[in-house]
Design a protein around this motif. Structure first.
Motif, mmCIF file in Angstrom:
data_model
loop_
_atom_site.group_PDB
_atom_site.id
_atom_site.type_symbol
_atom_site.label_atom_id
_atom_site.label_comp_id
_atom_site.label_asym_id
_atom_site.label_seq_id
_atom_site.Cartn_x
_atom_site.Cartn_y
_atom_site.Cartn_z
ATOM 1 N N LEU A 108 52.532 95.786 70.106
ATOM 2 C CA LEU A 108 52.336 94.618 70.851
ATOM 3 C C LEU A 108 53.516 93.818 70.847
ATOM 4 C CD1 LEU A 108 48.629 94.116 70.269
ATOM 5 C CD2 LEU A 108 49.707 95.154 72.401
ATOM 6 N N ARG A 109 53.983 93.438 71.885
ATOM 7 C CA ARG A 109 54.926 92.290 71.976
ATOM 8 C C ARG A 109 54.355 90.878 71.394
ATOM 9 N NH1 ARG A 109 58.908 92.980 76.289
ATOM 10 N NH2 ARG A 109 59.400 95.107 76.292
ATOM 11 N N PRO A 110 55.420 90.297 70.546
ATOM 12 C CA PRO A 110 54.765 88.894 69.970
ATOM 13 C C PRO A 110 54.325 87.918 70.686
ATOM 14 C CG PRO A 110 56.712 89.746 68.943
ATOM 15 C CD PRO A 110 56.686 90.414 69.851
ATOM 16 N N THR A 111 53.561 87.008 70.454
ATOM 17 C CA THR A 111 53.376 86.096 71.192
ATOM 18 C C THR A 111 54.332 85.129 71.569
ATOM 19 O OG1 THR A 111 51.123 85.980 69.972
ATOM 20 C CG2 THR A 111 51.545 84.133 71.545
ATOM 21 N N VAL A 112 55.183 84.865 70.446
ATOM 22 C CA VAL A 112 56.429 84.043 70.370
ATOM 23 C C VAL A 112 57.458 84.764 69.585
ATOM 24 C CG1 VAL A 112 57.517 81.979 70.132
ATOM 25 C CG2 VAL A 112 55.009 82.170 70.409
ATOM 26 N N TYR A 113 58.546 84.852 70.230
ATOM 27 C CA TYR A 113 59.898 85.748 69.465
ATOM 28 C C TYR A 113 61.011 84.706 69.569
ATOM 29 C CZ TYR A 113 62.359 90.120 68.837
ATOM 30 O OH TYR A 113 62.954 91.098 68.389
ATOM 31 N N PRO A 114 61.018 83.775 68.381
ATOM 32 C CA PRO A 114 61.872 82.804 68.297
ATOM 33 C C PRO A 114 63.394 83.225 67.967
ATOM 34 C CG PRO A 114 60.460 82.429 66.796
ATOM 35 C CD PRO A 114 60.064 83.687 67.641
ATOM 36 N N TYR A 115 64.397 82.696 68.327
ATOM 37 C CA TYR A 115 65.709 83.030 67.703
ATOM 38 C C TYR A 115 66.109 81.709 67.128
ATOM 39 C CZ TYR A 115 66.834 86.749 71.304
ATOM 40 O OH TYR A 115 66.599 87.761 72.063
ATOM 41 N N ALA A 116 66.698 81.996 65.735
ATOM 42 C CA ALA A 116 66.947 80.823 64.825
ATOM 43 C C ALA A 116 68.032 79.707 65.768
ATOM 44 C CB ALA A 116 67.498 81.274 63.676
ATOM 45 N N THR A 117 68.927 80.479 66.350
ATOM 46 C CA THR A 117 70.057 79.472 67.103
ATOM 47 C C THR A 117 69.327 78.474 68.278
ATOM 48 O OG1 THR A 117 70.547 81.351 68.537
ATOM 49 C CG2 THR A 117 71.949 80.899 66.615
ATOM 50 N N ASP A 118 68.219 78.864 68.711
ATOM 51 C CA ASP A 118 67.470 78.032 69.620
ATOM 52 C C ASP A 118 66.640 76.869 68.764
ATOM 53 O OD1 ASP A 118 68.383 79.426 71.677
ATOM 54 O OD2 ASP A 118 66.605 80.828 71.860
ATOM 55 N N HIS A 119 66.493 76.817 67.446
ATOM 56 C CA HIS A 119 65.755 76.000 66.746
ATOM 57 C C HIS A 119 66.766 75.145 65.852
ATOM 58 C CE1 HIS A 119 63.015 78.887 68.314
ATOM 59 N NE2 HIS A 119 61.917 78.099 68.212
#
Length: 404
Positions: A108-119
């Protein structure tokens, strides 16, 4: 039986309880996409996908976050090696390959798939909190976490500071600047030309562990229920995450269940990019159906170290065909409660997926022999659907469902 799950924090199996009733906040460490991913990654993400599915089956609303570490030493090294190729291009290329592999495996696709560089703002904010609370210090543009300020450091691994000091530590950098041997970087200066962001301590980039703390808190809150990842991340990465989160936000515990999957070996040697002894999931899926590979991966307990050898999937060929054939005979009958109950009883006992598959296989043998009771084929199908098998009708990318 209530659902009971092992946690590395305390090394015990406990009845599963969540911070918020009916809701599971789950964070699983993702990849650093500087190169191709291998069968060991597939093992981890298929296992955690199946745990996520079972929690949903139990009635929980699961928010599943899986990060991408797209800035670190390896990403920079590969960029340099490729003549200064943009890191984002390298990330996107390798991440697309991983996603395609996991889609075929019906993860299943993650609910959220965050990139470190966006944070980066969240990473800077968390680092600033640690400095303000006396848990971090600045030395010429580098910011270090002060391990001595956190008495519980080492509890996840069950080791003293002296014992941890003898272990390999990829975060042990710039020793000449540190107050303590185990102190680690939260923010670091960079070499000329390397990616950098402005911060109160000068231009630089994040350390490794602070990225996951910032992303977990951003998307799940200051206390979470499950943190997953490979057993090779227990130290220093996950030990550091606990220290950062509990010191920055004043909560204990940061996470209720630390769930670590075993390492996948190739003929007795840990599979890793650095050693080059890789078996790729996509290569195996050219020869075997993706669900056949999923069966192989789930035939090992989540915490067990698995040893892949050539021909390992062939040994499961009869079981795979048997489970498929039995599930096709499900018809419209209600699933037999005894068969389905035998499967979920194993899952409730520390998520024993291999035991659940054995229960399904015993029923499949009866179905194909014509000795099964009404609803046993339907129970096989329902149980395999619960475990994420696309042929049994489990929702997911392999069946065209790209929703989280």
């Amino acid at each position: 039986m209530p659902f009971r799950l092992f946690t590395s924090l305390g090394n015990e199996v406990r009845e599963f309880r969540t911070v918020s009733p009916g809701e599971v906040r789950m964070y699983v460490c993702g990849v650093t996409p500087y190169d191709v991913t291998h069968l060991g990654h597939a093992f981890s993400y298929v296992q955690f996908d199946t745990l996520r599915r079972y929690l949903s089956w139990l009635g929980y609303r699961v928010r599943y976050v899986q990060n991408v570490t797209d800035i670190d030493d390896d990403m920079i090294m590969v960029s340099r090696r490729q003549g200064g190729r943009p890191i984002a291009e390298i990330r996107d290329e390798n991440d697309a390959i991983l996603r395609a592999d996991l889609d075929r495996l019906n993860v299943l696709r993650p609910t959220v798939y965050p990139y470190a560089t966006d944070h980066i703002p969240e990473i800077i904010e968390t680092t600033a909190r640690l400095i303000e609370r006396g848990h971090a210090y600045v030395v010429d543009g580098d910011v270090f976490f002060d391990v001595a300020s956190f008495p519980r450091y080492g509890r996840l691994n069950g080791l003293t500071l002296e014992e941890l000091g003898k272990r390999e530590n990829p975060e042990s950098k710039r020793a000449h600047k540190k107050r303590g041997h185990l102190d680690f970087l939260l923010w670091q200066q960079v070499d000329p030309g390397d990616p950098a962001w402005e911060s109160p301590w000068g231009p630089g980039r994040p350390g490794w562990s602070i990225e996951c703390t910032a992303m977990a808190v951003k998307h799940l809150g200051t206390q979470i229920d499950i943190h997953g990842g490979g057993s090779d991340l227990k130290y220093p990465h996950h030990e550091n995450e606990i220290a950062q989160a509990e010191c920055a936000y004043g909560v204990e515990p940061f996470c209720g269940w630390w769930v670590h999957n075993g390492m996948l070996q190739l003929e007795g040697v840990k599979m890793s990019k650095s050693l080059g002894n890789l078996v790729l999931a996509r290569d195996l899926m050219r020869r075997y159906e993706p669900d056949h590979l999923r069966l192989y991966l789930l035939s090992h307990h989540l915490r067990a170290d698995a040893n892949y050898v050539p021909g390992a999937l062939d040994e499961l060929a009869e079981r795979y065909e048997r489970l498929k054939a039995a599930s096709r005979r499900a018809g419209e009958a209600e699933p037999d409660r005894g068969v389905l109950g035998a499967m979920t009883e194993r899952l409730d006992d520390d998520f024993d997926v291999p035991g659940a598959l054995e229960a399904a296989d015993r029923a499949a043998l009866r179905v194909l022999a014509g000795a099964a009771g009404a609803g046993e084929a339907a129970a096989v199908r329902a149980g395999l659907q619960l475990l994420g098998f696309a042929f049994a009708g489990a929702r997911g990318p392999a069946n065209g469902d790209l929703t989280p």
